[in-house]
Scaffold this active site. Structure first.
Site, short mmCIF file in Angstrom:
data_model
loop_
_atom_site.label_atom_id
_atom_site.label_comp_id
_atom_site.label_asym_id
_atom_site.label_seq_id
_atom_site.Cartn_x
_atom_site.Cartn_y
_atom_site.Cartn_z
N HIS A 95 -2.91 -3.01 -5.99
CA HIS A 95 -3.31 -2.53 -4.67
C HIS A 95 -4.81 -2.79 -4.48
CE1 HIS A 95 -3.54 1.08 -1.67
NE2 HIS A 95 -3.51 -0.08 -1.06
N GLU B 239 -6.13 -0.54 -7.51
CA GLU B 239 -5.22 0.49 -8.02
C GLU B 239 -4.03 -0.27 -8.62
OE1 GLU B 239 -3.57 3.00 -4.90
OE2 GLU B 239 -3.66 4.76 -6.18
N SER C 156 0.82 -1.21 0.00
CA SER C 156 0.00 0.00 0.00
C SER C 156 0.85 1.26 0.00
CB SER C 156 -0.97 0.00 1.19
OG SER C 156 -0.39 -0.51 2.34
N1 LIG Z 1 -5.04 -4.31 5.65
C1 LIG Z 1 -5.38 -3.40 4.74
O1 LIG Z 1 -6.39 -2.69 4.89
C2 LIG Z 1 -4.58 -3.28 3.48
C3 LIG Z 1 -5.15 -2.65 2.35
C4 LIG Z 1 -4.43 -2.60 1.15
C5 LIG Z 1 -3.15 -3.14 1.09
N2 LIG Z 1 -2.60 -3.73 2.22
C6 LIG Z 1 -1.26 -4.30 2.09
O2 LIG Z 1 -1.38 -5.71 1.99
C7 LIG Z 1 -0.23 -6.33 2.55
C8 LIG Z 1 -0.66 -7.35 3.58
O3 LIG Z 1 -1.39 -6.69 4.59
P1 LIG Z 1 -2.38 -7.47 5.57
O4 LIG Z 1 -3.20 -6.41 6.23
O5 LIG Z 1 -3.05 -8.60 4.85
O6 LIG Z 1 -1.33 -8.07 6.63
P2 LIG Z 1 -1.56 -9.25 7.68
O7 LIG Z 1 -0.59 -9.03 8.76
O8 LIG Z 1 -3.02 -9.40 8.00
O9 LIG Z 1 -1.14 -10.58 6.85
C9 LIG Z 1 0.16 -10.83 6.41
C10 LIG Z 1 0.36 -12.35 6.38
O10 LIG Z 1 1.63 -12.60 5.78
C11 LIG Z 1 2.18 -13.71 6.46
N3 LIG Z 1 3.61 -13.80 6.22
C12 LIG Z 1 4.64 -13.24 6.90
N4 LIG Z 1 5.81 -13.59 6.32
C13 LIG Z 1 5.51 -14.37 5.27
C14 LIG Z 1 6.29 -15.05 4.30
N5 LIG Z 1 7.62 -14.98 4.33
N6 LIG Z 1 5.64 -15.77 3.35
C15 LIG Z 1 4.30 -15.85 3.34
N7 LIG Z 1 3.50 -15.24 4.26
C16 LIG Z 1 4.11 -14.51 5.20
C17 LIG Z 1 1.79 -13.52 7.91
O11 LIG Z 1 1.86 -14.75 8.64
C18 LIG Z 1 0.37 -12.99 7.76
O12 LIG Z 1 -0.57 -14.06 7.78
C19 LIG Z 1 0.65 -5.21 3.09
O13 LIG Z 1 1.59 -4.87 2.12
C20 LIG Z 1 -0.35 -4.07 3.29
O14 LIG Z 1 0.26 -2.80 3.23
C21 LIG Z 1 -3.30 -3.82 3.39
#
Ligand SMILES: NC(=O)c1ccc[n+]([C@@H]2O[C@H](COP(=O)([O-])OP(=O)(O)OC[C@H]3O[C@@H](n4cnc5c(N)ncnc54)[C@H](O)[C@@H]3O)[C@@H](O)[C@H]2O)c1
Length: 286
Positions: free
Chosen positions: A142, A154, A121
């Site tokens: 995104h 996005e 993000s």
């Molecule tokens: N949460 C939001 O609202 C949102 C919105 C848009 C984009 N994002 C982006 O999406 C991405 C993920 O965010 P999220 O909120 O899902 O995070 P999250 O913490 O909920 O999930 C991340 C997952 O990745 C796993 N993980 C860690 N290391 C890993 C590896 N080496 N291989 C595979 N899995 C691994 C973790 O165990 C966890 O389950 C980030 O880049 C975030 O910026 C988040």
């Protein structure tokens, strides 16, 4: 190219990864959902099941489709399984070092023609692309939270993204029923570059005693027709995430207008991160 794509690797099964797996499987793609923790995979399976039930209740999915969708998702901790993928989306936590190591590992295993996309993000998609051996076959995808509900993706073009990769990424978004909007790589892309300064100003308004959180949110909801007020939204996103994105904007542009509101930083220091900790601008304990 999207017509030849049948299997999607999703790296990370958290909030976003489980939603991404859901939307691809729902549109008939096989999904290899990979996480490092079995607990995360179990939680993802439960979330997908619950979200599919919600779609059945709303009448947008037939009941007999649910087991077929679930059967298309292969949850695994074994990275080796992604070698079968025709397209890969990375959704691990927003840390540059972690993303680079996950992307490099995936890059070694995926076929050379496979496009690797990041759901970052805020991190520079150009830098992420440069960390792989396929910078021209790299893009930003995104997705918005909650993924099964939100229509926008996005799509971010890194400096190195080829025209073919860009077109394939856009076409794939459409295939899963989403609306892609293309932007070039820049700090915060467009979504967070526009959204976060609004949230930040809302926090400054509260800090300076201009209005309460409830009043700020009411003004944006009733006066500007926003479905959620900026501070409700900040609590939903996570105040720590908001501060991190503001720091990326501040560092990326070197412009003081992106300075994170001290109240936001103080709340993060107190552990008041929003919904996920039960307290942010609002209380969620009851
Ligand atoms: N949460 C939001 O609202 C949102 C919105 C848009 C984009 N994002 C982006 O999406 C991405 C993920 O965010 P999220 O909120 O899902 O995070 P999250 O913490 O909920 O999930 C991340 C997952 O990745 C796993 N993980 C860690 N290391 C890993 C590896 N080496 N291989 C595979 N899995 C691994 C973790 O165990 C966890 O389950 C980030 O880049 C975030 O910026 C988040």
């Amino acid at each position: 190219m999207p017509d030849t794509i049948q299997t999607i690797a999703v790296l990370g099964a958290g909030t976003m990864g489980n939603g991404i797996a859901h939307v691809f499987a729902r549109r008939g793609y096989n999904v290899i959902l990979r996480d490092v923790e079995t607990g995360a995979l179990d939680r993802a399976a439960a979330a997908i099941s619950k979200n599919l039930d919600r779609e059945i209740k709303k009448g947008i999915l037939k009941e007999d489709e649910k087991p077929k969708i679930l059967a298309r998702i292969q949850a695994t901790t074994e990275l080796q399984k992604i070698t079968k993928a025709d397209f890969a989306v990375e959704a691990v936590p927003e840390r540059l070092d972690l993303k680079i190591s996950v992307l490099r590992e995936a890059d070694k295993l995926l076929r050379p023609d496979v496009i690797l996309a990041s759901n970052t993000s805020s991190i520079s998609v150009t830098s992420l692309a440069a960390s792989t051996s396929r910078p021209d076959r790299f893009s930003g995808m995104h997705f918005m939270n909650p993924v099964p509900v939100m229509v926008l993706i996005e799509v971010i073009r890194a400096l190195q993204t080829s025209d073919e990769t860009f077109r394939s990424t856009m076409a794939l978004c459409e295939k899963i029923g989403k609306t892609p909007v293309a932007v070039n790589d820049a700090p915060g892309f467009v979504s967070n570059r526009v959204l976060l300064p609004m949230i930040n100003e809302a926090a400054f308004s509260v800090m300076e005693g201009v209005a309460s959180a409830e009043a700020v949110d009411a003004i944006l909801k009733l006066g500007m027709n926003h479905p959620m007020g900026p501070l409700e939204l900040a609590d939903f996103i996570g105040l720590d995430v908001c501060v991190n994105i503001l720091d990326v904007l501040y560092a990326g542009f070197g412009d003081s207008k992106y300075r994170a509101c001290p109240l936001l930083r103080k709340m993060v220091a107190a552990g008041w991160l929003g919904r996920k900790t039960g307290r942010g601008f609002y209380s969620y304990n009851s």
